[in-house]
Scaffold this motif. Structure first.
Motif, PDB file in Angstrom:
ATOM      1  N   LYS A 170      30.472  45.637  80.915  1.00 28.61           N
ATOM      2  CA  LYS A 170      30.073  44.271  80.658  1.00 28.61           C
ATOM      3  C   LYS A 170      30.754  43.614  80.367  1.00 28.61           C
ATOM      4  CE  LYS A 170      26.616  44.811  77.556  1.00 28.61           C
ATOM      5  NZ  LYS A 170      25.341  44.948  76.743  1.00 28.61           N
ATOM      6  N   ALA A 171      31.629  43.732  79.802  1.00 26.83           N
ATOM      7  CA  ALA A 171      32.273  43.185  79.287  1.00 26.83           C
ATOM      8  C   ALA A 171      33.803  43.013  80.160  1.00 26.83           C
ATOM      9  CB  ALA A 171      33.912  43.573  78.221  1.00 26.83           C
ATOM     10  N   LEU A 172      34.128  42.985  81.236  1.00 27.03           N
ATOM     11  CA  LEU A 172      34.574  43.928  82.509  1.00 27.03           C
ATOM     12  C   LEU A 172      34.112  42.454  83.498  1.00 27.03           C
ATOM     13  CD1 LEU A 172      35.853  47.395  83.136  1.00 27.03           C
ATOM     14  CD2 LEU A 172      37.522  45.256  82.354  1.00 27.03           C
ATOM     15  N   VAL A 173      32.530  41.822  83.753  1.00 27.34           N
ATOM     16  CA  VAL A 173      32.136  41.772  84.758  1.00 27.34           C
ATOM     17  C   VAL A 173      32.535  40.386  84.091  1.00 27.34           C
ATOM     18  CG1 VAL A 173      29.275  41.881  84.642  1.00 27.34           C
ATOM     19  CG2 VAL A 173      30.180  42.066  86.210  1.00 27.34           C
ATOM     20  N   LEU A 174      31.729  40.053  83.201  1.00 27.79           N
ATOM     21  CA  LEU A 174      32.032  38.684  82.290  1.00 27.79           C
ATOM     22  C   LEU A 174      33.767  38.234  82.480  1.00 27.79           C
ATOM     23  CD1 LEU A 174      30.235  38.828  79.419  1.00 27.79           C
ATOM     24  CD2 LEU A 174      29.341  37.743  81.652  1.00 27.79           C
ATOM     25  N   GLU A 175      35.016  39.362  82.261  1.00 22.16           N
ATOM     26  CA  GLU A 175      36.102  38.865  82.141  1.00 22.16           C
ATOM     27  C   GLU A 175      36.479  38.884  84.180  1.00 22.16           C
ATOM     28  OE1 GLU A 175      38.985  41.781  80.862  1.00 22.16           O
ATOM     29  OE2 GLU A 175      37.671  41.424  78.427  1.00 22.16           O
ATOM     30  N   ALA A 176      36.046  39.346  84.580  1.00 20.49           N
ATOM     31  CA  ALA A 176      35.867  38.867  86.430  1.00 20.49           C
ATOM     32  C   ALA A 176      35.435  38.202  86.413  1.00 20.49           C
ATOM     33  CB  ALA A 176      35.743  40.275  86.868  1.00 20.49           C
ATOM     34  N   PHE A 177      34.560  37.801  86.453  1.00 19.79           N
ATOM     35  CA  PHE A 177      33.984  36.729  86.609  1.00 19.79           C
ATOM     36  C   PHE A 177      34.108  35.315  86.595  1.00 19.79           C
ATOM     37  CE2 PHE A 177      29.494  37.511  88.562  1.00 19.79           C
ATOM     38  CZ  PHE A 177      29.151  38.935  88.915  1.00 19.79           C
ATOM     39  N   ASP A 178      34.442  34.892  85.248  1.00 11.39           N
ATOM     40  CA  ASP A 178      35.423  34.140  85.145  1.00 11.39           C
ATOM     41  C   ASP A 178      36.675  33.576  85.425  1.00 11.39           C
ATOM     42  OD1 ASP A 178      35.962  31.843  82.603  1.00 11.39           O
ATOM     43  OD2 ASP A 178      37.254  33.066  81.600  1.00 11.39           O
ATOM     44  N   THR A 179      37.484  34.722  85.158  1.00 13.97           N
ATOM     45  CA  THR A 179      38.782  34.866  86.014  1.00 13.97           C
ATOM     46  C   THR A 179      38.252  34.392  87.809  1.00 13.97           C
ATOM     47  OG1 THR A 179      40.092  36.368  84.849  1.00 13.97           O
ATOM     48  CG2 THR A 179      40.623  35.868  86.834  1.00 13.97           C
ATOM     49  N   LEU A 180      37.933  34.581  88.227  1.00 12.33           N
ATOM     50  CA  LEU A 180      37.777  34.143  89.895  1.00 12.33           C
ATOM     51  C   LEU A 180      37.006  32.904  89.827  1.00 12.33           C
ATOM     52  CD1 LEU A 180      38.610  35.352  92.784  1.00 12.33           C
ATOM     53  CD2 LEU A 180      36.113  36.028  92.261  1.00 12.33           C
ATOM     54  N   PHE A 181      35.863  32.612  89.678  1.00 17.68           N
ATOM     55  CA  PHE A 181      35.224  31.506  89.713  1.00 17.68           C
ATOM     56  C   PHE A 181      35.911  30.122  89.079  1.00 17.68           C
ATOM     57  CE2 PHE A 181      32.087  35.247  90.728  1.00 17.68           C
ATOM     58  CZ  PHE A 181      31.731  34.687  91.745  1.00 17.68           C
ATOM     59  N   ASN A 182      35.348  30.489  87.687  1.00 18.96           N
ATOM     60  CA  ASN A 182      35.911  29.195  86.449  1.00 18.96           C
ATOM     61  C   ASN A 182      37.702  29.367  86.262  1.00 18.96           C
ATOM     62  OD1 ASN A 182      33.188  29.176  86.105  1.00 18.96           O
ATOM     63  ND2 ASN A 182      33.744  30.188  84.116  1.00 18.96           N
ATOM     64  N   LYS A 183      38.355  30.633  86.682  1.00 19.61           N
ATOM     65  CA  LYS A 183      40.126  29.624  86.306  1.00 19.61           C
ATOM     66  C   LYS A 183      40.549  29.690  87.774  1.00 19.61           C
ATOM     67  CE  LYS A 183      40.199  31.887  82.039  1.00 19.61           C
ATOM     68  NZ  LYS A 183      40.838  33.113  80.717  1.00 19.61           N
ATOM     69  N   ARG A 184      40.255  30.641  88.629  1.00 20.87           N
ATOM     70  CA  ARG A 184      40.320  30.272  89.578  1.00 20.87           C
ATOM     71  C   ARG A 184      41.548  31.271  90.505  1.00 20.87           C
ATOM     72  NH1 ARG A 184      37.759  26.888  93.963  1.00 20.87           N
ATOM     73  NH2 ARG A 184      35.473  26.582  92.919  1.00 20.87           N
ATOM     74  N   ASP A 185      41.769  32.184  89.059  1.00 12.32           N
ATOM     75  CA  ASP A 185      43.494  32.963  89.473  1.00 12.32           C
ATOM     76  C   ASP A 185      43.184  34.416  89.897  1.00 12.32           C
ATOM     77  OD1 ASP A 185      45.067  33.994  88.393  1.00 12.32           O
ATOM     78  OD2 ASP A 185      45.560  33.916  86.611  1.00 12.32           O
ATOM     79  N   TYR A 186      42.897  33.868  91.439  1.00  9.83           N
ATOM     80  CA  TYR A 186      43.012  35.099  92.652  1.00  9.83           C
ATOM     81  C   TYR A 186      44.475  36.003  91.960  1.00  9.83           C
ATOM     82  CZ  TYR A 186      40.671  30.805  94.653  1.00  9.83           C
ATOM     83  OH  TYR A 186      39.936  30.363  94.946  1.00  9.83           O
ATOM     84  N   ALA A 187      45.122  35.944  91.580  1.00 10.51           N
ATOM     85  CA  ALA A 187      46.298  36.990  91.701  1.00 10.51           C
ATOM     86  C   ALA A 187      46.018  37.964  90.020  1.00 10.51           C
ATOM     87  CB  ALA A 187      47.514  36.085  91.083  1.00 10.51           C
TER      88      ALA A 187
END
Length: 133
Positions: free
Chosen positions: A10-27
Motif C-alpha cells: 500500500k505504501a509503495l503504490v502511493l509512493e509510486a503514483f506520487d513519484t510518477l503522476f505528481n512529481k514526474r520523476d521518471y528516473a
C-alpha cells in the motif's frame, strides 16, 4: 524473490503514483515499476515505457490523489482521482496492481469521468465527501 507485505505494498503504490503522476520523476519511478511490467489497460500502451510515455504526453498540471486503499497478498486496489489532464472532467479510477519482488508488476484499471452534483442521480460524490467545483 523478495516478498512485501500488504501494508508495504500500500505504501509503495502511493509512493509510486506520487513519484510518477505528481512529481514526474521518471528516473525515480523506475524503482517502483518492474521492467517486465504488464499493462492491461486498453488506453495505455504496453509495458513500463508505455505508461511513462503516456504520462510524458499529459499536461504538467496532471495531479493524482487517493481516497480508499485496500490490499491483500500481492494485490492493491486504490480508489483515486486524476485531474488536470486537459479534459472537461477529472477521472475517478479504481487501479488494481499486483506486486512482484517489491515492484509494480501488473496493472488493471476502471476509469470514469467524475460526475458533478447536477449529474449525480444518487446525490453523492464519486470521490471523497464533496463534488468537484
Amino acid at each position: 524473490m523478495t516478498a512485501t507485505s500488504p501494508e508495504e505494498n500500500k505504501a509503495l503504490v502511493l509512493e509510486a503514483f506520487d513519484t510518477l503522476f505528481n512529481k514526474r520523476d521518471y528516473a525515480a519511478a523506475e524503482r517502483y515499476w518492474s521492467d517486465r511490467y504488464i499493462q492491461h489497460s486498453a488506453h495505455i500502451p504496453p509495458g513500463r515505457d508505455g505508461l511513462f510515455n503516456l504520462v510524458r504526453g499529459l499536461p504538467d498540471t496532471l495531479r493524482y490523489e487517493h481516497h480508499v486503499l485496500l490490499a491483500e497478498g500481492d494485490y492493491v486496489i486504490v480508489h483515486g482521482r486524476f485531474s488536470g489532464h486537459g479534459r472537461p472532467a477529472a477521472w475517478v479510477a479504481a487501479d488494481i496492481v499486483r506486486f512482484e519482488d517489491g515492484k509494480l508488476a501488473e496493472h488493471w484499471d476502471v476509469l470514469q469521468d467524475e460526475a458533478t452534483k447536477a449529474d449525480s442521480l444518487s446525490g453523492l460524490p464519486m470521490f471523497g465527501d464533496r463534488f468537484p467545483t
